[in-house]
Design a protein around this motif. Structure first.
Motif, mmCIF file in Angstrom:
data_model
loop_
_atom_site.group_PDB
_atom_site.id
_atom_site.type_symbol
_atom_site.label_atom_id
_atom_site.label_comp_id
_atom_site.label_asym_id
_atom_site.label_seq_id
_atom_site.Cartn_x
_atom_site.Cartn_y
_atom_site.Cartn_z
ATOM 1 N N ARG A 95 5.707 1.803 7.874
ATOM 2 C CA ARG A 95 4.354 1.262 7.927
ATOM 3 C C ARG A 95 3.823 1.325 9.348
ATOM 4 N NH1 ARG A 95 5.614 -4.411 5.255
ATOM 5 N NH2 ARG A 95 3.376 -4.723 5.416
ATOM 6 N N ASP A 96 2.465 1.366 9.469
ATOM 7 C CA ASP A 96 1.861 1.404 10.808
ATOM 8 C C ASP A 96 1.575 -0.014 11.302
ATOM 9 O OD1 ASP A 96 -0.429 0.494 9.574
ATOM 10 O OD2 ASP A 96 -1.438 2.448 9.555
ATOM 11 N N ALA A 97 0.877 -0.112 12.441
ATOM 12 C CA ALA A 97 0.651 -1.414 13.073
ATOM 13 C C ALA A 97 -0.163 -2.352 12.168
ATOM 14 C CB ALA A 97 -0.067 -1.233 14.403
ATOM 15 N N ASN A 98 -1.020 -1.779 11.294
ATOM 16 C CA ASN A 98 -1.807 -2.621 10.377
ATOM 17 C C ASN A 98 -1.041 -2.969 9.110
ATOM 18 O OD1 ASN A 98 -3.992 -2.352 12.137
ATOM 19 N ND2 ASN A 98 -4.557 -0.392 11.185
ATOM 20 N N GLY A 99 0.170 -2.465 8.995
ATOM 21 C CA GLY A 99 0.977 -2.750 7.808
ATOM 22 C C GLY A 99 0.850 -1.701 6.726
ATOM 23 N N ALA A 100 -0.072 -0.752 6.878
ATOM 24 C CA ALA A 100 -0.271 0.263 5.839
ATOM 25 C C ALA A 100 0.902 1.249 5.810
ATOM 26 C CB ALA A 100 -1.569 1.024 6.090
ATOM 27 N N VAL A 101 1.213 1.768 4.619
ATOM 28 C CA VAL A 101 2.365 2.659 4.518
ATOM 29 C C VAL A 101 2.072 4.004 5.184
ATOM 30 C CG1 VAL A 101 3.119 1.603 2.354
ATOM 31 C CG2 VAL A 101 1.775 3.696 2.272
ATOM 32 N N THR A 102 3.107 4.575 5.816
ATOM 33 C CA THR A 102 2.968 5.891 6.437
ATOM 34 C C THR A 102 4.013 6.875 5.924
ATOM 35 O OG1 THR A 102 4.407 5.232 8.261
ATOM 36 C CG2 THR A 102 2.032 4.930 8.584
ATOM 37 N N GLY A 103 4.996 6.365 5.149
ATOM 38 C CA GLY A 103 5.992 7.290 4.624
ATOM 39 C C GLY A 103 7.226 6.571 4.120
ATOM 40 N N VAL A 104 8.204 7.387 3.703
ATOM 41 C CA VAL A 104 9.466 6.815 3.220
ATOM 42 C C VAL A 104 10.642 7.448 3.957
ATOM 43 C CG1 VAL A 104 8.670 6.225 0.885
ATOM 44 C CG2 VAL A 104 9.557 8.527 1.333
ATOM 45 N N GLU A 105 11.730 6.666 4.062
ATOM 46 C CA GLU A 105 12.996 7.198 4.567
ATOM 47 C C GLU A 105 13.878 7.422 3.355
ATOM 48 O OE1 GLU A 105 14.312 4.085 7.167
ATOM 49 O OE2 GLU A 105 12.476 4.221 8.366
ATOM 50 N N THR A 106 14.460 8.617 3.246
ATOM 51 C CA THR A 106 15.278 8.909 2.074
ATOM 52 C C THR A 106 16.616 9.514 2.498
ATOM 53 O OG1 THR A 106 14.770 11.250 1.678
ATOM 54 C CG2 THR A 106 13.120 9.646 0.962
ATOM 55 N N THR A 107 17.510 9.649 1.532
ATOM 56 C CA THR A 107 18.794 10.280 1.808
ATOM 57 C C THR A 107 18.623 11.777 2.082
ATOM 58 O OG1 THR A 107 19.045 10.433 -0.585
ATOM 59 C CG2 THR A 107 20.229 8.663 0.518
ATOM 60 N N ARG A 108 17.414 12.313 1.851
ATOM 61 C CA ARG A 108 17.150 13.715 2.191
ATOM 62 C C ARG A 108 16.103 13.814 3.301
ATOM 63 N NH1 ARG A 108 16.948 17.324 -3.194
ATOM 64 N NH2 ARG A 108 16.829 18.926 -1.564
ATOM 65 N N ASP A 164 13.095 11.952 6.189
ATOM 66 C CA ASP A 164 11.861 11.178 6.159
ATOM 67 C C ASP A 164 10.723 12.025 5.584
ATOM 68 O OD1 ASP A 164 13.416 9.365 7.397
ATOM 69 O OD2 ASP A 164 12.428 9.478 9.360
ATOM 70 N N ILE A 165 9.845 11.373 4.811
ATOM 71 C CA ILE A 165 8.707 12.075 4.216
ATOM 72 C C ILE A 165 7.459 11.232 4.468
ATOM 73 C CG2 ILE A 165 7.789 13.163 2.133
ATOM 74 C CD1 ILE A 165 10.605 12.970 0.916
ATOM 75 N N ALA A 166 6.403 11.877 4.972
ATOM 76 C CA ALA A 166 5.172 11.134 5.267
ATOM 77 C C ALA A 166 4.263 11.091 4.050
ATOM 78 C CB ALA A 166 4.442 11.801 6.433
ATOM 79 N N THR A 167 3.550 9.976 3.881
ATOM 80 C CA THR A 167 2.547 9.850 2.824
ATOM 81 C C THR A 167 1.722 8.596 3.079
ATOM 82 O OG1 THR A 167 2.143 9.808 0.447
ATOM 83 C CG2 THR A 167 3.956 8.457 1.236
ATOM 84 N N LYS A 168 0.511 8.554 2.519
ATOM 85 C CA LYS A 168 -0.320 7.353 2.673
ATOM 86 C C LYS A 168 -0.337 6.525 1.400
ATOM 87 C CE LYS A 168 -3.265 8.169 6.559
ATOM 88 N NZ LYS A 168 -2.520 9.270 7.189
ATOM 89 N N LYS A 169 0.217 7.088 0.306
ATOM 90 C CA LYS A 169 0.237 6.345 -0.955
ATOM 91 C C LYS A 169 1.616 6.413 -1.595
ATOM 92 C CE LYS A 169 -4.606 6.512 -2.319
ATOM 93 N NZ LYS A 169 -5.574 6.902 -3.342
ATOM 94 N N ILE A 170 2.169 5.251 -1.902
ATOM 95 C CA ILE A 170 3.475 5.192 -2.559
ATOM 96 C C ILE A 170 3.334 4.397 -3.845
ATOM 97 C CG2 ILE A 170 5.872 4.408 -2.370
ATOM 98 C CD1 ILE A 170 5.573 4.485 0.664
ATOM 99 N N GLY A 171 3.807 4.968 -4.938
ATOM 100 C CA GLY A 171 3.841 4.239 -6.210
ATOM 101 C C GLY A 171 5.292 3.945 -6.566
ATOM 102 N N VAL A 172 5.653 2.671 -6.601
ATOM 103 C CA VAL A 172 7.039 2.293 -6.907
ATOM 104 C C VAL A 172 7.163 2.064 -8.416
ATOM 105 C CG1 VAL A 172 8.846 0.576 -6.533
ATOM 106 C CG2 VAL A 172 7.363 1.277 -4.634
ATOM 107 N N VAL A 173 8.016 2.874 -9.067
ATOM 108 C CA VAL A 173 8.223 2.775 -10.513
ATOM 109 C C VAL A 173 9.733 2.787 -10.732
ATOM 110 C CG1 VAL A 173 7.316 3.578 -12.724
ATOM 111 C CG2 VAL A 173 6.232 4.344 -10.631
ATOM 112 N N ALA A 174 10.413 1.763 -10.194
ATOM 113 C CA ALA A 174 11.875 1.799 -10.098
ATOM 114 C C ALA A 174 12.561 0.852 -11.079
ATOM 115 C CB ALA A 174 12.294 1.483 -8.662
ATOM 116 N N ALA A 175 11.841 0.334 -12.073
ATOM 117 C CA ALA A 175 12.395 -0.532 -13.124
ATOM 118 C C ALA A 175 13.317 -1.603 -12.530
ATOM 119 C CB ALA A 175 13.087 0.299 -14.199
ATOM 120 N N GLY A 176 14.596 -1.625 -12.945
ATOM 121 C CA GLY A 176 15.523 -2.680 -12.526
ATOM 122 C C GLY A 176 15.690 -2.797 -11.020
#
Ligand code: FAD
Ligand code: ZN
Lengths: 417, 94
Positions: A213-226, A228-240
């Motif tokens: 996230r940036d200084a305003n708290g907005a998302v800037t990307g994800v860290e993954t096992t493959r 880092d990937i940048a993005t401005k929109k993340i949709g979490v659909v991870a069930a359990g």
């Protein structure tokens, strides 16, 4: 990749089925995407598909820590119905049922949707009152649901035992004729293939470990096992695992994760004409096209991520099945497994924005979200693309736990397959 | 089935117990001063962690007492159980 048709089937049959192409690519992650979906279950894949198809957002990645469809989508008993109590739920689940009806054509993939009828058994006075209330509420909303006497229920489902001396006698049933089942793998694969054809990258074995996230708290990307990937929109659909992923952005969710179990029998010739469910004694049963009896049990009482559950839960369900269907007593069970379901306090899902700019969540489907897969993906994609809730999703925001406008489907049954 | 060590009765099978959810969520002292946001946190928001977790159990078909436990939510193994009002033993807190 080609389109499935009678012609393609014939050609491949002549060629000994050796030339079928891959159904989707296995791309490496790009450095950046317009939107990232976390979780390649049915809901996540459907979200990506509708983002690309209806909103022109095609630079999308779906990140999956295991293999696609390996979560609850591939572990559920596939009961589809929309006879819920409240108008908000009726609209949401019926939106999905309408999409199910044309889904095989839409995806060019046979999802084996089979509206064979769902019978919900009443075993006591409370059940009768609750189900009749549902029947009336549903009919006002234009959703078919009818009340049957025990004799009429037996006529609809001949293997059913309605003897009066049972421990939990069958006093009647609510019948939803448009309800039924679908093939869970085909739903995940159909959406994956269709999304991939529209340019969506489905990246398996890629676990999201952090949210940037940036200084305003907005998302800037994800860290993954493959990487880092940048993005401005993340949709979490991870069930359990939703609480776990959301905690990466410091959001505390109104969710608890419980094991829910199911099992299948050896395959036999067609014996079960419909789906039968009993919330009161936790038994859910239908027959797959392969001939196995597919049986759903209840949840364990404690929070767990173990993907197994207590054996006493399944034996309790089998006790109930044996009493309801004495002819199944000598059948052998072949496999038994668990999935981790994310349960909200009011047993309704959460779909929408979060306090974190750019972070969206679709979760809380608990024990009964398979039926909603197409509708859930459809309204969630619209919510992400427009940055405001789709009208059908609007009542299902997280804020309802602050305002108190709960959608209390828990009143009827703790489990809602 | 879990084997649960009731601090009052000793180890008993899970079916004698009822789950009580997350432990150490203290009811607010002065509820009338709470904002809706604070109420939502107290009533509904939970840590729901993957790993060590402090939870409540009640020995309903035994002594009837509430007590707390620390359990790993992946292996389902208990680290310990302890009485309500006590702090968890050193070194096992989540
Ligand atoms: C035994 C059982 C029976 C059920 N029966 C029914 C039924 O009869 N009818 C019905 O309607 N519903 C039923 N359900 C519920 C239904 O299965 C779910 O509500 C639905 O499938 C949820 O779909 P999903 O796509 O949200 O979740 P999933 O298919 O679980 O997908 C979530 C994905 O997110 C991935 N993920 C998690 N964390 C991360 C991370 N950090 N990074 C990357 N990926 C991650 C997971 O690996 C998983 O593949 C049942 C569930 C179970 C377990
Ligand atoms: Zn005790």
């Amino acid at each position: 990749m080609g389109t499935f048709s009678f012609g393609s089937l014939l050609r491949n049959a002549m060629a000994g089925h050796k030339d079928w192409p891959r159904q989707w690519r296995a791309p490496d992650p790009k450095p950046a995407y317009d939107a990232i979906i976390v979780g390649a279950g049915g809901h996540g894949l459907a979200t990506a598909y509708y983002l690309a198809k209806e909103h022109g957002v095609r630079n999308v990645a779906v990140l999956e820590k295991g293999w696609l469809g390996g979560g609850n989508t591939g572990r559920n008993t596939t009961i589809i119905r929309s006879n819920y109590l409240w108008e908000e739920s009726e609209a949401l689940y019926d939106h999905a049922v309408k999409l199910w009806e044309g889904l095989s054509h839409e995806l060019n993939y046979n999802v084996m949707y089979s509206p064979r009828g769902v019978l919900m058994l009443a075993h006591n006075i409370h059940d009768i009152q609750v189900f009749k209330r549902h029947v009336h509420a549903n009919r006002l909303a234009g959703i078919d649901n009818e009340w049957l006497t025990a004799e009429q229920a037996k006529e609809f489902c001949p293997p059913l035992n309605i003897a009066p001396g049972m421990r939990y006698p069958v006093l009647g049933a609510a019948l939803r004729r448009r309800g039924g089942v679908a093939r869970y793998d085909a739903v995940a694969w159909g959406y994956a293939r269709a999304a991939d054809r529209l340019g969506v990258d489905i990246i398996q074995n890629c676990e999201v470990k952090g949210i940037r996230r940036d200084a305003n708290g907005a998302v800037t990307g994800v860290e993954t096992t493959r990487g880092d990937i940048a993005t401005k929109k993340i949709g979490v659909v991870a069930a359990g695992h939703t609480s776990v992923v959301m905690s990466m952005a410091d959001v505390r969710m109104p969710l608890e994760s419980f094991p829910l179990q199911a099992l299948v029998s050896e395959p036999v010739k067609p014996v079960m004409p419909c789906v039968v469910m009993s919330n009161t004694i936790h038994a859910y049963i239908s027959q797959s096209d392969k001939g196995e009896l597919v049986i759903g049990a209840g949840t364990d009482q404690y929070i767990s991520y173990s993907q197994t559950g207590g054996l006493h839960i399944t034996t309790h369900t089998l006790d109930a099945i044996c009493e309801l269907f004495p002819m199944f007593r000598r059948m052998r069970m072949l496999r038994n497994w668990g999935g981790i379901v994310d349960v909200t306090p009011d047993r309704s899902p959460i779909i929408g924005k979060t306090p974190v700019p750019g972070l969206f969540v679709n979760c809380g489907w608990g024990t009964g979200g398979f039926k909603a897969t197409p509708g859930s993906g459809h309204v969630f994609a619209a919510t992400i693309a427009r940055d405001e809730p789709h009208p059908i999703a609007a009542p299902f925001t997280m804020e309802r736990f602050v305002t108190g406008r709960l959608i209390d489907e828990a009143a009827a049954a703790a489990v809602a397959h | 089935m879990l084997l649960i060590d009731c601090p009052y009765c000793g180890p008993r099978p899970e079916i004698e117990f009822r789950y009580g959810g997350e432990a150490h969520l203290a009811r607010p002292h002065d509820p009338s001063t709470l904002s809706d946001e604070e109420w939502a946190s107290f009533l509904y928001r939970r840590s729901n962690p993957k790993g060590r977790f402090a939870e409540r159990w009640r020995h309903v078909h035994g002594c009837g007492q509430f007590f707390n436990a620390i359990r790993d939510t992946v292996s389902d193994k208990f680290a310990c159980t302890y009485k309500t009002g006590d702090a968890p033993p050193d070194g096992v807190a989540p």
